[in-house]
Write a protein that holds these residues in place. Structure first.
Motif, mmCIF file in Angstrom:
data_model
loop_
_atom_site.group_PDB
_atom_site.id
_atom_site.type_symbol
_atom_site.label_atom_id
_atom_site.label_comp_id
_atom_site.label_asym_id
_atom_site.label_seq_id
_atom_site.Cartn_x
_atom_site.Cartn_y
_atom_site.Cartn_z
ATOM 1 N N ILE A 30 0.863 -1.173 0.000
ATOM 2 C CA ILE A 30 0.000 0.000 0.000
ATOM 3 C C ILE A 30 0.905 1.229 0.000
ATOM 4 N N SER A 31 0.575 2.220 -0.792
ATOM 5 C CA SER A 31 1.442 3.397 -0.900
ATOM 6 C C SER A 31 1.464 4.178 0.410
ATOM 7 N N GLU A 32 2.572 4.875 0.619
ATOM 8 C CA GLU A 32 2.684 5.706 1.813
ATOM 9 C C GLU A 32 1.627 6.796 1.817
ATOM 10 N N ASN A 33 1.314 7.336 0.648
ATOM 11 C CA ASN A 33 0.276 8.374 0.584
ATOM 12 C C ASN A 33 -1.084 7.837 1.013
ATOM 13 N N ALA A 34 -1.387 6.605 0.647
ATOM 14 C CA ALA A 34 -2.646 5.999 1.079
ATOM 15 C C ALA A 34 -2.645 5.793 2.592
ATOM 16 N N LEU A 35 -1.518 5.334 3.134
ATOM 17 C CA LEU A 35 -1.416 5.147 4.583
ATOM 18 C C LEU A 35 -1.568 6.486 5.314
ATOM 19 N N LEU A 36 -0.947 7.525 4.784
ATOM 20 C CA LEU A 36 -1.063 8.841 5.411
ATOM 21 C C LEU A 36 -2.479 9.391 5.282
ATOM 22 N N GLY A 37 -3.113 9.153 4.149
ATOM 23 C CA GLY A 37 -4.500 9.586 3.967
ATOM 24 C C GLY A 37 -5.432 8.917 4.960
ATOM 25 N N LEU A 38 -5.253 7.626 5.147
ATOM 26 C CA LEU A 38 -6.055 6.915 6.150
ATOM 27 C C LEU A 38 -5.758 7.432 7.552
ATOM 28 N N SER A 39 -4.507 7.822 7.768
ATOM 29 C CA SER A 39 -4.109 8.333 9.081
ATOM 30 C C SER A 39 -4.829 9.631 9.431
ATOM 31 N N LEU A 40 -5.243 10.384 8.415
ATOM 32 C CA LEU A 40 -5.968 11.629 8.687
ATOM 33 C C LEU A 40 -7.280 11.378 9.429
ATOM 34 N N ILE A 41 -7.968 10.307 9.080
ATOM 35 C CA ILE A 41 -9.242 10.036 9.753
ATOM 36 C C ILE A 41 -9.109 8.971 10.846
ATOM 37 N N GLY A 42 -8.034 8.206 10.811
ATOM 38 C CA GLY A 42 -7.832 7.154 11.809
ATOM 39 C C GLY A 42 -6.461 7.245 12.448
ATOM 40 N N VAL A 43 -6.153 8.405 13.014
ATOM 41 C CA VAL A 43 -4.801 8.633 13.536
ATOM 42 C C VAL A 43 -4.465 7.707 14.700
ATOM 43 N N ILE A 44 -5.437 7.391 15.526
ATOM 44 C CA ILE A 44 -5.173 6.498 16.662
ATOM 45 C C ILE A 44 -4.931 5.079 16.157
ATOM 46 N N GLY A 45 -5.711 4.648 15.190
ATOM 47 C CA GLY A 45 -5.496 3.333 14.595
ATOM 48 C C GLY A 45 -4.164 3.235 13.879
ATOM 49 N N ALA A 46 -3.766 4.328 13.221
ATOM 50 C CA ALA A 46 -2.481 4.342 12.525
ATOM 51 C C ALA A 46 -1.326 4.266 13.517
ATOM 52 N N ALA A 47 -1.385 5.076 14.561
ATOM 53 C CA ALA A 47 -0.323 5.071 15.562
ATOM 54 C C ALA A 47 -0.249 3.710 16.251
ATOM 55 N N SER A 48 -1.405 3.144 16.551
ATOM 56 C CA SER A 48 -1.436 1.812 17.177
ATOM 57 C C SER A 48 -0.865 0.757 16.242
ATOM 58 N N GLY A 49 -1.237 0.833 14.971
ATOM 59 C CA GLY A 49 -0.715 -0.115 13.986
ATOM 60 C C GLY A 49 0.781 -0.002 13.812
ATOM 61 N N MET A 50 1.284 1.216 13.843
ATOM 62 C CA MET A 50 2.728 1.416 13.732
ATOM 63 C C MET A 50 3.453 0.773 14.913
ATOM 64 N N ILE A 51 2.886 0.915 16.101
ATOM 65 C CA ILE A 51 3.527 0.367 17.304
ATOM 66 C C ILE A 51 3.370 -1.144 17.377
ATOM 67 N N VAL A 52 2.155 -1.632 17.229
ATOM 68 C CA VAL A 52 1.879 -3.065 17.368
ATOM 69 C C VAL A 52 2.610 -3.887 16.312
ATOM 70 N N PHE A 53 2.576 -3.413 15.062
ATOM 71 C CA PHE A 53 3.189 -4.165 13.970
ATOM 72 C C PHE A 53 4.628 -3.739 13.687
ATOM 73 N N ASN A 54 5.116 -2.759 14.466
ATOM 74 C CA ASN A 54 6.468 -2.235 14.269
ATOM 75 C C ASN A 54 6.656 -1.843 12.800
ATOM 76 N N HIS A 55 5.686 -1.098 12.304
ATOM 77 C CA HIS A 55 5.632 -0.775 10.875
ATOM 78 C C HIS A 55 5.885 0.709 10.641
ATOM 79 N N LYS A 56 6.836 1.011 9.794
ATOM 80 C CA LYS A 56 7.191 2.373 9.392
ATOM 81 C C LYS A 56 7.799 3.187 10.538
ATOM 82 N N VAL A 57 8.200 2.553 11.612
ATOM 83 C CA VAL A 57 8.732 3.296 12.750
ATOM 84 C C VAL A 57 10.191 3.685 12.584
ATOM 85 N N SER A 58 10.897 3.062 11.682
ATOM 86 C CA SER A 58 12.303 3.410 11.479
ATOM 87 C C SER A 58 12.514 4.234 10.211
ATOM 88 N N LYS A 59 11.456 4.518 9.493
ATOM 89 C CA LYS A 59 11.558 5.308 8.265
ATOM 90 C C LYS A 59 11.277 6.781 8.601
#
Length: 83
Positions: A30-59
């Protein structure tokens, strides 16, 4: 409004998890722009997903953009509460 935000955050969390799974499998992502777009309406879910799945945290470039999205969300929430 709350049910919509709950569903949006759950979907965003799931999308971050799915993208991490795809990354591990070296498959279509999934493109980073799509992930960021989803983050606009689901910021808590995005932050949780980043932490739980250790995803995009080092980029770092993604994190800078993500924190801009968080800032936009905070400003919009502040303006919504003020009016």
């Amino acid at each position: 409004m709350i049910p919509f935000l709950l569903i949006a955050n759950l979907i965003t969390f799931g999308v971050f998890g799915f993208d991490k799974l795809q990354a591990k499998r070296h498959q279509w992502r999934i493109s980073e722009n799509a992930l960021l777009g989803l983050s606009l309406i689901g910021v808590i879910g995005a932050a949780s997903g980043m932490i739980v799945f250790n995803h995009k945290v080092s980029k770092k470039s993604f994190l800078v953009k993500f924190f801009l999205v968080v800032l936009i969300d905070v400003v919009l929430l502040y303006r919504l509460i003020r009016h």
